[in-house]
Scaffold this active site. Sequence first.
Site, short mmCIF file in Angstrom:
data_model
loop_
_atom_site.label_atom_id
_atom_site.label_comp_id
_atom_site.label_asym_id
_atom_site.label_seq_id
_atom_site.Cartn_x
_atom_site.Cartn_y
_atom_site.Cartn_z
N LYS A 1 0.83 -1.20 0.00
CA LYS A 1 0.00 0.00 0.00
C LYS A 1 0.88 1.27 0.00
O LYS A 1 2.09 1.19 0.25
CB LYS A 1 -0.91 -0.03 1.23
CG LYS A 1 -1.91 -1.21 1.23
CD LYS A 1 -2.84 -1.11 2.42
CE LYS A 1 -3.84 -2.24 2.47
NZ LYS A 1 -4.86 -2.03 3.53
N TYR B 1 -12.62 -3.24 -2.91
CA TYR B 1 -13.16 -3.08 -1.54
C TYR B 1 -14.68 -2.95 -1.59
O TYR B 1 -15.26 -2.15 -0.83
CB TYR B 1 -12.52 -1.87 -0.87
CG TYR B 1 -11.08 -2.07 -0.44
CD1 TYR B 1 -10.71 -3.15 0.36
CD2 TYR B 1 -10.09 -1.17 -0.81
CE1 TYR B 1 -9.38 -3.33 0.77
CE2 TYR B 1 -8.76 -1.34 -0.40
CZ TYR B 1 -8.42 -2.43 0.39
OH TYR B 1 -7.11 -2.60 0.80
N ARG C 1 2.73 -5.70 9.83
CA ARG C 1 1.94 -4.55 10.29
C ARG C 1 2.40 -4.09 11.68
O ARG C 1 2.44 -2.89 11.96
CB ARG C 1 0.46 -4.91 10.29
CG ARG C 1 -0.12 -4.94 8.87
CD ARG C 1 -1.48 -5.57 8.80
NE ARG C 1 -2.16 -5.32 7.54
CZ ARG C 1 -3.27 -5.94 7.15
NH1 ARG C 1 -3.82 -6.86 7.93
NH2 ARG C 1 -3.82 -5.67 5.99
N ASN D 1 -1.94 0.35 7.00
CA ASN D 1 -1.40 -0.92 7.49
C ASN D 1 -0.53 -1.67 6.49
O ASN D 1 -0.46 -2.90 6.48
CB ASN D 1 -2.55 -1.80 8.02
CG ASN D 1 -3.61 -2.04 6.96
OD1 ASN D 1 -3.42 -1.71 5.81
ND2 ASN D 1 -4.72 -2.64 7.36
N HIS E 1 -1.80 -5.23 1.70
CA HIS E 1 -3.03 -6.02 1.52
C HIS E 1 -2.65 -7.43 1.10
O HIS E 1 -1.72 -7.61 0.32
CB HIS E 1 -3.91 -5.42 0.42
CG HIS E 1 -4.99 -6.38 -0.01
ND1 HIS E 1 -6.17 -6.52 0.67
CD2 HIS E 1 -5.03 -7.31 -1.02
CE1 HIS E 1 -6.90 -7.46 0.10
NE2 HIS E 1 -6.23 -7.96 -0.93
N GLU F 1 -9.10 -11.68 -6.84
CA GLU F 1 -8.17 -10.54 -6.77
C GLU F 1 -7.03 -10.68 -7.78
O GLU F 1 -6.61 -9.70 -8.40
CB GLU F 1 -7.62 -10.41 -5.35
CG GLU F 1 -8.70 -9.97 -4.36
CD GLU F 1 -8.23 -9.89 -2.93
OE1 GLU F 1 -7.05 -10.22 -2.65
OE2 GLU F 1 -9.04 -9.48 -2.07
P1 ADP Z 1 -7.60 -6.63 5.86
O1 ADP Z 1 -6.85 -5.65 5.00
O2 ADP Z 1 -6.81 -7.05 7.07
O3 ADP Z 1 -8.14 -7.81 5.06
P2 ADP Z 1 -10.35 -5.58 5.90
O4 ADP Z 1 -10.64 -6.43 4.70
O5 ADP Z 1 -11.28 -5.64 7.07
O6 ADP Z 1 -8.88 -5.87 6.46
O7 ADP Z 1 -10.29 -4.05 5.46
C1 ADP Z 1 -9.66 -3.66 4.27
C2 ADP Z 1 -8.88 -2.37 4.50
O8 ADP Z 1 -9.78 -1.31 4.77
C3 ADP Z 1 -7.95 -2.42 5.70
O9 ADP Z 1 -6.73 -3.05 5.41
C4 ADP Z 1 -7.79 -0.95 6.01
O10 ADP Z 1 -6.86 -0.33 5.16
C5 ADP Z 1 -9.19 -0.43 5.73
N1 ADP Z 1 -10.02 -0.45 6.95
C6 ADP Z 1 -10.66 -1.52 7.49
N2 ADP Z 1 -11.34 -1.19 8.61
C7 ADP Z 1 -11.12 0.14 8.79
C8 ADP Z 1 -11.56 1.10 9.77
N3 ADP Z 1 -12.37 0.75 10.78
N4 ADP Z 1 -11.13 2.37 9.65
C9 ADP Z 1 -10.33 2.73 8.61
N5 ADP Z 1 -9.89 1.89 7.65
C10 ADP Z 1 -10.27 0.61 7.74
#
Ligand code: ADP
Length: 140
Positions: free
Chosen positions: A11, A51, A104, A114, A117, A128
């Site tokens: 990212k 997303y 992370r 973070n 992805h 994906e």
């Molecule tokens: P992951 O990336 O660990 O699979 P998710 O699929 O839940 O997590 O979310 C996708 C991305 O959306 C996260 O990596 C993060 O960048 C963003 N995100 C998720 N939840 C939040 C939140 N509560 N506030 C801000 N950004 C978020």
Amino acid sequence: MTLERTLVIIKPDGMQKNLTGVILKRFTEAGMRPIASKMMQLTEVILRDHYDFLVDKPFFPDILSYMQQCPVMLWVLEGENAIAKVRELLGPTDSKLAPKGTIRGDFGVDKSTNVVHASDSPVSAQKEIARFFRKEEIFG
Ligand code: ADP
């Protein structure tokens, strides 16, 4: 053990901190092999697709601007249990809760910023990979 493929995106915060080499080393040392690679400026269209389960969240506009801050690096990694293994190396979504020694935990800022992805299931990995790579760009 299953040979799997997973999609990884470095990212914008990972790109800005110049972490592509450090992060790829963690994956390859864990037995993962890159079989496709590219840099790309993400667009709103592709991010809405990637997303799609988050588009109604209040923080979605922040994801859109964060993920478009600069071009990102993408890999398809192949290895034994690649999907779970790579997620384990990342740590949980919220970098503040991620243990030291995870990507992370070592380099992330918080829940949104973070670093990386990675696909979270075989179904999403397949979707994906197809979203970002054409068949002839994958050398596996
Ligand atoms: P992951 O990336 O660990 O699979 P998710 O699929 O839940 O997590 O979310 C996708 C991305 O959306 C996260 O990596 C993060 O960048 C963003 N995100 C998720 N939840 C939040 C939140 N509560 N506030 C801000 N950004 C978020």
